[in-house]
Design an enzyme around this catalytic site. Structure first.
Site: not given
Length: 281
Positions: A47, A117, A85, A115, A184
């Protein structure tokens, strides 16, 4: 509690039903501040593409960007568990690519975990990472790297098929070795159900439910640092945007009126030195 937070700490907190606090940070000073405050986990999220770099999405963020910012954060932390991330297309091509880049993020960025996704499709990579000694956090629901596939930033898991898929993906991540899973923009009841289904992996909610094992917020949302859009799920605990703008306006006024710098902000010199300097002209 000043003892270093580890993956075992997070697993124990889940078992003890002690809520886990997590926040994003992207630089040394912010990392120092949130670590001093006693945060359990710090996410150096991709982000930063939106928050720090001004992109409209996380997609342009590179491995070099993530390594740079993760290293800045880890230098400012003594207690919190730092998660770096993995950015878009740093792990999707192959398990080998995923393992290589996760290793880079830990070695060069200095983080405690990584991390990524995705659900079942990334479980082989998660397994290989954990087997290699790299702790992993999963990420399900609204996964920003897939925003174009979703058709925008939308709540996920709202029908029976997608709800079941989220539960199965979460269980698959846990089985592959993930010690935590970010949820999320997942409906509250479904988030609570997923949390019950997981026995060792902690759920970290963002726009999910207070029944998750923990919560994460973006630091700039939490601190109210932007005067623009703020997600529905974000709660601001300060209004630093107004504070910063007001402080800079006061500085501008003092500069224009020559009130700053005042005498206490300047350095003196021996008058004899100035006299000698003038005499030499």
């Amino acid at each position: 509690m000043n003892k270093k937070v580890t993956t075992l700490t997070i697993k124990d907190m889940k078992q003890q039903q002690k809520p886990i606090s997590m926040i994003t940070a992207y630089d040394y000073v912010m990392a120092q501040n949130v670590d001093e405050a006693g945060i359990d986990m710090i996410l150096v999220g991709d982000s930063l593409g939106n928050v720090v770099m001004g992109y409209s999405s996380t997609l342009p963020v590179t491995m070099e960007d993530m390594i740079h910012h993760t290293a800045c954060v880890t230098r400012g932390v003594s207690r919190a568990l730092v998660v770096g991330d993995l950015p878009f297309m740093s792990y999707q091509e192959s398990t080998e690519q995923a393992l290589h880049n996760a290793g880079r993020l830990m070695k060069e960025g200095g983080c405690d975990a990584v991390k990524l996704e995705g659900g079942a499709r990334v479980c082989e990579a998660v397994y290989k990472m954990t087997e290699a000694g790299i702790p992993v956090v999963g990420h399900l629901g609204l996964t920003p790297q897939s925003v174009h596939q979703f058709g925008g930033f939308k709540v996920q898991g709202k029908n029976i098929e997608k709800a079941r898929q989220l539960i199965e993906d979460a269980k698959a991540l846990e089985e592959a070795g993930a010690f935590a899973v970010v949820l999320e923009c997942v409906p509250a009841d479904l988030s609570a159900e997923i949390t019950k289904e997981l026995h060792t992996a902690a759920t970290i909610g963002i726009g999910a439910s207070n029944q998750c094992d923990g919560q994460v917020l973006v630091c700039t949302d939490l601190l109210g640092m932007s005067g623009g859009f703020r997600p529905k799920f974000a709660k601001s605990y300060a209004d630093l945007h107004s504070t910063i703008v007001g402080a800079v306006q006061s500085y501008i006024q003092d500069v224009q009126s020559r009130e700053f710098p005042a005498k206490e902000h300047t350095f003196s010199i021996d008058p004899d030195v100035m006299k000698a300097l003038h005499e030499q002209k």
